[in-house]
Design a protein around this motif. Structure first.
Motif, mmCIF file in Angstrom:
data_model
loop_
_atom_site.group_PDB
_atom_site.id
_atom_site.type_symbol
_atom_site.label_atom_id
_atom_site.label_comp_id
_atom_site.label_asym_id
_atom_site.label_seq_id
_atom_site.Cartn_x
_atom_site.Cartn_y
_atom_site.Cartn_z
ATOM 1 N N UNK A 148 0.841 -1.189 0.000
ATOM 2 C CA UNK A 148 0.000 0.000 0.000
ATOM 3 C C UNK A 148 0.886 1.251 0.000
ATOM 4 N N UNK A 149 0.662 2.154 -0.930
ATOM 5 C CA UNK A 149 1.467 3.358 -1.026
ATOM 6 C C UNK A 149 1.161 4.302 0.132
ATOM 7 N N UNK A 150 2.231 4.835 0.719
ATOM 8 C CA UNK A 150 2.080 5.789 1.814
ATOM 9 C C UNK A 150 2.130 7.204 1.254
ATOM 10 N N UNK A 151 1.310 8.080 1.819
ATOM 11 C CA UNK A 151 1.271 9.478 1.416
ATOM 12 C C UNK A 151 1.695 10.303 2.621
ATOM 13 N N UNK A 152 2.765 11.082 2.457
ATOM 14 C CA UNK A 152 3.271 11.864 3.586
ATOM 15 C C UNK A 152 2.409 13.102 3.804
ATOM 16 N N UNK A 153 2.182 13.400 5.081
ATOM 17 C CA UNK A 153 1.373 14.549 5.479
ATOM 18 C C UNK A 153 2.214 15.506 6.316
ATOM 19 N N UNK A 154 1.784 16.766 6.343
ATOM 20 C CA UNK A 154 2.391 17.752 7.230
ATOM 21 C C UNK A 154 1.282 18.463 7.984
ATOM 22 N N UNK A 155 1.615 18.978 9.153
ATOM 23 C CA UNK A 155 0.634 19.707 9.953
ATOM 24 C C UNK A 155 0.540 21.123 9.415
ATOM 25 N N UNK A 156 -0.679 21.520 9.052
ATOM 26 C CA UNK A 156 -0.901 22.867 8.528
ATOM 27 C C UNK A 156 -1.424 23.812 9.597
ATOM 28 N N UNK A 157 -2.106 23.293 10.594
ATOM 29 C CA UNK A 157 -2.599 24.167 11.657
ATOM 30 C C UNK A 157 -3.633 23.501 12.534
ATOM 31 N N UNK A 158 -3.979 24.213 13.587
ATOM 32 C CA UNK A 158 -5.041 23.811 14.508
ATOM 33 C C UNK A 158 -6.036 24.950 14.582
ATOM 34 N N UNK A 159 -7.298 24.620 14.577
ATOM 35 C CA UNK A 159 -8.310 25.669 14.714
ATOM 36 C C UNK A 159 -9.456 25.147 15.566
ATOM 37 N N UNK A 160 -10.155 26.065 16.200
ATOM 38 C CA UNK A 160 -11.316 25.679 17.003
ATOM 39 C C UNK A 160 -12.351 25.021 16.106
ATOM 40 N N UNK A 161 -12.917 23.932 16.590
ATOM 41 C CA UNK A 161 -13.926 23.219 15.809
ATOM 42 C C UNK A 161 -15.213 24.030 15.751
ATOM 43 N N UNK A 162 -15.753 24.178 14.551
ATOM 44 C CA UNK A 162 -17.020 24.895 14.383
ATOM 45 C C UNK A 162 -18.198 24.040 14.850
ATOM 46 N N UNK A 163 -18.033 22.719 14.782
ATOM 47 C CA UNK A 163 -19.159 21.824 15.062
ATOM 48 C C UNK A 163 -19.208 21.316 16.501
ATOM 49 N N UNK A 164 -18.040 21.180 17.143
ATOM 50 C CA UNK A 164 -18.009 20.622 18.495
ATOM 51 C C UNK A 164 -17.281 21.576 19.433
ATOM 52 N N UNK A 165 -18.008 22.141 20.379
ATOM 53 C CA UNK A 165 -17.408 23.067 21.322
ATOM 54 C C UNK A 165 -16.381 22.351 22.191
ATOM 55 N N UNK A 166 -15.245 22.988 22.430
ATOM 56 C CA UNK A 166 -14.184 22.383 23.229
ATOM 57 C C UNK A 166 -13.289 21.452 22.444
ATOM 58 N N UNK A 167 -13.559 21.309 21.153
ATOM 59 C CA UNK A 167 -12.734 20.471 20.289
ATOM 60 C C UNK A 167 -11.981 21.337 19.292
ATOM 61 N N UNK A 168 -10.983 20.737 18.666
ATOM 62 C CA UNK A 168 -10.159 21.445 17.692
ATOM 63 C C UNK A 168 -10.040 20.619 16.422
ATOM 64 N N UNK A 169 -9.861 21.311 15.320
ATOM 65 C CA UNK A 169 -9.621 20.636 14.048
ATOM 66 C C UNK A 169 -8.127 20.693 13.769
ATOM 67 N N UNK A 170 -7.520 19.528 13.697
ATOM 68 C CA UNK A 170 -6.120 19.411 13.301
ATOM 69 C C UNK A 170 -6.114 19.237 11.789
#
Length: 199
Positions: free
Chosen positions: A1-23
């Protein structure tokens, strides 16, 4: 299975779940983004390592790193391996020099640990195809608000950032020490950013 490399672009407050964050992760080669909803504590653990803030006491992910190093294990990579019913699964790929072992983990914990070992993050095509968001050339990057440590994105106008500008460097230094002692990493990052701007 081919691997796809990812990088972290940012963290932001989740619009849908209070107290959660979108990575938000993105392909290192490509225009797909992979947002993963994580908890506040996991977001803080990731943000602290990104910002290179050293807490007075080791956090859980720092403890994992110390434990692994003392028993001569290293982390080789992080793999976001699967997506089932909207839940992401990850593996921490470890090595003792003789062989490798895969440890199941939540993506948030795996990434927090991977950052501490400075290892790459991967996923596969099936996960990206199912949950990835494609940015076209016409679309711009989504605005990423500040991370849980108070930086990593655009600063909010007003607020405490402007007040910090009025303080002396010595006062900022003592405030930084107080914030770290109290484990208020959000405040510590804001103070540190202001100090860095003056250097």
């Amino acid at each position: 299975m081919n691997k796809i490399e990812l990088e972290i672009l940012g963290l932001s407050s989740s619009q849908s779940q209070q107290g959660s964050f979108a990575l938000v992760l993105g392909e290192t080669v490509g225009n797909r983004r992979l947002p993963i909803i994580i908890g506040m504590f996991e977001a803080q653990a990731i943000a602290i390592e990104i910002e290179k803030i050293v807490p007075n006491r080791p956090m859980t992910h720092d403890l994992f790193k110390s434990f692994a190093r003392n028993f001569h294990y290293t982390v080789e990579e992080i793999m976001i391996s699967d997506l089932k019913e909207g839940v992401f699964f990850a593996k921490i790929v470890c090595s003792d020099g003789a062989g490798t072992t895969e440890i199941d983990a939540r993506p948030s914990d795996a990434i927090a640990i991977g950052l501490r070992f400075n290892v790459p993050i991967f996923t596969n095509e099936s996960v990206l195809s199912e949950a990835g968001i494609v940015l076209t050339d016409e679309e711009s990057e989504p605005e990423i608000p500040p991370t849980p440590t108070g930086s990593g994105g655009r600063k909010k106008k007003g607020s405490s950032n402007e007040k910090l500008k009025d303080l002396s460097f010595d006062r900022l230094t003592s405030m930084l020490e107080e914030a770290l002692k109290g484990e208020d990493y959000e405040k510590a990052a804001k103070i540190r950013d202001e100090m860095n701007r003056r250097n």
